[in-house]
Design an enzyme around this catalytic site. Structure first.
Site: not given
Ligand code: ATP
Length: 944
Positions: A302, A307, A349, A664, A668, A733
């Site tokens: 014990v 416990e 990122d 995000d 990913d 104890e």
């Molecule tokens: P992280 O990866 O850190 O979030 P990020 O947002 O730059 O960075 P991505 O979203 O992969 O990464 O974008 C990669 C690249 O694509 C950007 O650096 C930009 O040049 C281009 N990009 C991002 N958003 C758009 C969009 N809505 N339209 C056109 N090109 C874009």
């Protein structure tokens, strides 16, 4: 016009199984017919109609699965190994004609089991409450307005928007689709995404996974976007029908809980072994009669069985999870809490995690000129200024056709919308991608009429943004030609251009001009700006097919747009904390290297004069061993794709790191799953990312990961504190039994079995649990991460518990016992005879000695090296409550007559108590000395 209240749906059509006749308009109808069938329209339902339908059809939720009943859970707390041992021990008590002892042990078992059940119940309730913090939401159009509503408020007839990464919340017929692909593996087991579109089907069949124009609840949008009209919700969805099968997920015990189970089993076996050894020694060496020998053996068992350990561990983890939630980190699995404490690298990122994801265009490069943009945030207030000999002057768009073309491209190649936060409010918010939102704001600052532009150039097609291509393209009708607008990463887009627009004309893009553009890009990037290139192409009439490789080539370069995305203010401090805690922070971004480096320097991730920037292309050219070698340097990964991110995670894991990774997007998900801790963003993250992650950040902020790591370390440290505290008294104890044995009975047993129980399951309980609530210790983030393989109870921990605190407590207990006997005339008068008041007083003194030292020990255990005075006595008020309960219980044990007879105690004089309680400060002083020596040694080591 929004749908009127007189809908044409009949309950049975929607809430019952759809008869084949009624399926037809849903499957084969045009968008207009679908709206008519479901009593809706392109503007969506009226708010009042939606509310009325919610009442009629019920919430869009699945019936809860039954799971294990509370009764079964309650019973399981009385049937595990340790409980069985205590039941058996009680039975032995009865058989040995000691009913008091039997009853006490059983009572203890009942109290212990009920307490465990209560903790389990609380932990489960806490987990349910956490789920409410992140409700699933859906964007719907109602009464012509877009709004985000909780998924459970979706009703048939709602017009639902589908975006990449969304989890679909109801069954719906698609009315608009752009490159829409859906992952239906939840329903079909097939993980390859399926193309979906809005075309009416050729024949009317029951909507299901095979329908090309239907999306079903539980599936996820892999890419593209679209709109769909809901026709079934809740249990009426296909998912609802099979939900009862999939809901009963069995929660795996965490590694720590498994380790605790292992420790408890070992200790139980060990204490049983010690018990048996004691029995034999008592009978054979001390010539105690077997009946009494049995009692001693029971005493040892014990005394050593911890416990309350398992429920306290679960409670500590659950409390840690709640504390993390308060600091914006939502942990989905208890086991993640422990792994967090071991994290040795955070792969983060940039956009949205380190930065605010609030883009404002600051600079432009158009027709070989730099332009500046004023104004902050999303408010469309500010201007585009050019610099000439007289300073800055607003640009006149009517005479600057090159800039005008850039702004038109920014408006057309764009899916974001922006609006005031409230009608009439001066604050603005963006719906959609913040990068695109910033481009819309830019167009407004240039005084461009967006609606007019959109009407003049209707969109024919969209090639959505993808992180692999790093660009987005839209095709529009311009008079009798078709024109494509492209925006994306600068170097990659520039490679597709062979002309540039200058003074309204298209000119061949010379090598020198390319260099000029790249230099401007680097200049913007070095000041931390995120840069996009904008280009266009008039499509030849013969061009057919909408493939990116056909459209995104032979482009005319229009200009560069540089936007600012400031870092979160807390990030720099959080990065510093990581460095002190021996945790590496490495940036993996899709953005350009120089932009990434500039931000990395600003927040302190990179300190070396020259950091290594490895692009995705370079990464692909390295084999695994060269990649491993590169990891030891200060490195930034730029222009990476999600697939490369997965490779980086794996490489760090191979190098022995415990990896936390943020993400995000849909792509990913594999990296999030592969990581030891996958961290998704609660705000900008897609549903798919959130589902793949172990932890979700409610505020999308890097600093919250670091807070969570701190909490993870704290939880583990608290469990250790708890374990040390519980083991301290075990030693004290056991010693009285040893004394009896080795004095061959000359020293009557200084502590009775009932008194042992009163400590383990009475006075020790509340202070031990209070240690589980200890806030993070000041130095907790100044130590290197713990190894995942390090056991909870290692030798230093056991030595501290048993040989340090245990030894002091044993001395306290035995000296208290002898003190009282000495008061009564010992050594001339033999030690008190068993059963006499003097004997009972003496054992009560032993008990008081143990409890008093445990009062001091609970303060000592709050930290393994920091002084209790530097921690502050009030920083864990639960410990003070624990001490209060502990001392009150001792008071009752000593002075309450009914307890005196059960626990063999007798009232003590104030001077006797004073002797015992002098041990409380004594143990604190001894431990302060020990801690001081450790701090001095650590300080010397740090200096050398
Ligand atoms: P992280 O990866 O850190 O979030 P990020 O947002 O730059 O960075 P991505 O979203 O992969 O990464 O974008 C990669 C690249 O694509 C950007 O650096 C930009 O040049 C281009 N990009 C991002 N958003 C758009 C969009 N809505 N339209 C056109 N090109 C874009």
């Amino acid at each position: 016009m929004p749908a009127s209240g007189t809908s044409s749906i009949v309950d049975s059509e929607v809430v019952g199984p759809l008869p084949s006749y009624d399926n037809r308009p849903l499957a084969t109808g045009s968008a207009a017919e679908v709206y008519a069938t479901l009593g809706s329209c392109p503007d969506g339902l009226l708010h009042s109609e939606a509310a009325e339908r919610l009442k009629r059809f019920g919430a869009n939720t699945l019936a809860k699965s039954q799971g294990k009943s509370w009764l079964v859970k309650f019973a399981s707390n009385f049937t595990h190994l340790m409980a069985i041992l205590l039941w058996a021990a009680g039975l032995v008590g009865f058989l040995a004609h000691m009913p008091q002892l039997g009853v006490a042990i059983w009572l203890v078992n009942i109290v212990n089991g009920s307490f465990s059940f209560w903790q389990e119940y609380r932990a489960e309730k806490a987990a349910e409450a956490l789920k409410q913090l992140l409700p699933a939401r859906v964007t719907v159009r109602r009464q012509g307005e877009l709004r985000s509503v909780p998924a459970e408020e979706l009703v048939p007839g709602d017009v639902m928007l589908l975006e990449e990464g969304d989890r679909v919340s109801a069954d719906a017929r698609i009315v608009k689709a752009v490159e829409l692909r859906v992952n239906q593996s939840v329903l079909t087991g097939e993980s390859a995404p399926v193309e979906k579109d809005a075309r009416p089907a050729l024949y009317g069949s029951r909507p299901g996974p095979q329908s090309h124009n239907v999306v079903l609840a539980g599936t996820t949008v892999e890419c593209g976007h679209g709109e769909a009209v809901v026709f079934a919700t809740g249990m009426k969805t296909e998912f609802g029908k099979i939900a009862s099968l999939t809901q009963s997920v069995i929660e795996e015990p965490s590694p720590l809980q498994k380790e605790m189970g292992r420790v408890t089993r070992i200790i139980t076996a060990l204490s049983t072994g010690i018990g048996i050894a004691f029995f034999l020694l008592a009978v054979l060496v001390a010539q105690v009669d077997p009946g009494h020998g049995f009692v001693f053996a029971l005493g040892m068992i014990v005394a050593f069985v911890p416990e309350g350990m398992v429920p306290a561990v679960t409670l500590s983890l659950a409390m840690g999870v709640q504390r993390m939630a308060r600091r914006n980190a939502l942990v989905k699995r208890l086991s993640a809490v422990e792994t967090l404490g071991c994290t040795s690298v955070i792969l983060t990122d940039k956009t949205g995690t380190l930065t605010k994801n609030e883009m404002t265009v600051r600079e432009l490069w158009v027709a070989r000129r730099k332009l500046t943009v004023t104004g902050v945030g999303y408010a469309p207030e500010g201007a585009i200024l050019s610099q000439d000999a007289h300073g800055h002057a607003p640009v006149d768009l009517t005479t600057d056709s090159d800039l005008c073309e850039v702004l038109i491209a920014c408006v057309l190649c764009n899916n974001a919308r922006f609006s005031p936060t409230n009608p009439g409010a001066s604050q603005w918010r963006v719906l959609g991608d913040p990068t695109e939102g910033a481009l819309r704001v830019l167009a407004r600052k240039g005084r461009l009429d967006e609606d007019l532009i959109s009407q003049a150039f209707p969109r024919l097609r969209e090639l959505p943004f993808s992180p692999d291509r790093k660009r987005m393209t839209t095709v529009h009708q311009r008079r009798d030609t078709r024109v494509a607008f492209v925006k994306g990463a600068v170097r990659e887009t520039l490679l597709l251009c062979n002309r540039i627009r200058l003074g309204g004309n298209e000119v061949v893009l010379s090598e020198q001009m390319r260099q000029e553009i790249l230099t401007a890009n680097d200049e913007f990037a070095k000041s931390g700006l995120r840069v996009l290139a904008v280009a266009e192409r008039e499509l030849p009439a013969w061009l057919a097919g909408w493939l990116p490789e056909n459209i995104e080539c032979d482009l005319v370069f229009l200009g560069l747009v540089g936007m600012m995305d400031p870092p979160h203010p807390e990030v720099a401090e959080a990065v510093e904390k990581c460095q002190a805690a021996g945790i590496r922070v490495v940036m993996i971004t899709g953005d350009y290297g120089l932009t990434a480096e500039s931000i990395a320097r600003r927040v302190g991730i990179v300190r070396a004069a020259r950091a290594r920037i490895m692009t995705g292309d370079e990464l692909d050219s390295l084999d695994d061993s060269r990649l491993q070698a590169a990891l030891s340097e200060e490195i930034i990964f730029a222009r990476t794709t999600p697939a490369q991110k997965l490779r980086i995670v794996t490489a760090f894991q191979k190098a022995g790191y415990i990896v936390a990774v943020t993400g995000d997007g849909v792509n990913d998900a594999p990296a999030l799953r592969k990581a030891d801790i996958g961290v998704a963003m609660g705000g900008i993250g897609t549903d798919v990312a959130k589902e793949s992650a172990d932890m979700i950040l409610l505020d999308d902020n890097f600093a919250s990961i670091v807070n969570a790591v701190e909490e993870g370390r704290t939880v583990y440290a608290n469990i250790r504190r708890f374990a040390i505290y519980v083991f301290n008294s075990n030693m004290a104890e056991a010693v009285p039994f040893v004394a009896l044995l080795f004095s061959r009975g000359a020293i009557p047993l200084p502590l009775t079995l009932m008194q042992v129980l009163s400590v383990d399951l009475g006075t020790d309980m509340v202070p031990a649990i209070a240690l589980g609530a200890e806030p993070p210790e000041p130095g907790v983030m100044q130590r290197p991460p713990r190894s995942l393989k390090e056991p909870l109870l290692n030798w230093p921990v056991l030595a501290r518990a048993l040989l340090w605190y245990g030894a002091i407590e044993s001395i306290a207990a035995m000296s208290s016992y002898f003190y009282l006997n000495w008061q009564n005339g010992w050594p001339t008068i033999p030690l008190a005879a068993e059963g006499s008041v003097a004997y009972r007083m003496a054992t009560t003194m032993t008990l008081a000695g143990i409890v008093a030292t445990q009062v001091g020990a609970v303060l000592c255990c709050r930290s393994d090296h920091a002084s209790i005075f530097s921690l502050g006595l009030l920083t864990n008020r639960l410990v003070l409550l624990g001490i209060f309960v502990e001392v009150s219980l001792l008071g009752l044990l000593i002075y309450a007559p009914p307890l005196q007879s059960i626990f063999n105690t007798a009232p003590l004089a104030a001077s006797d108590l004073a002797f015992a309680f002098a041990w409380a400060p004594a143990i604190v002083v001894c431990d302060e000395l020990r801690k001081w020596c450790i701090r001095r040694r650590n300080g010397r080591l740090a200096r050398s």
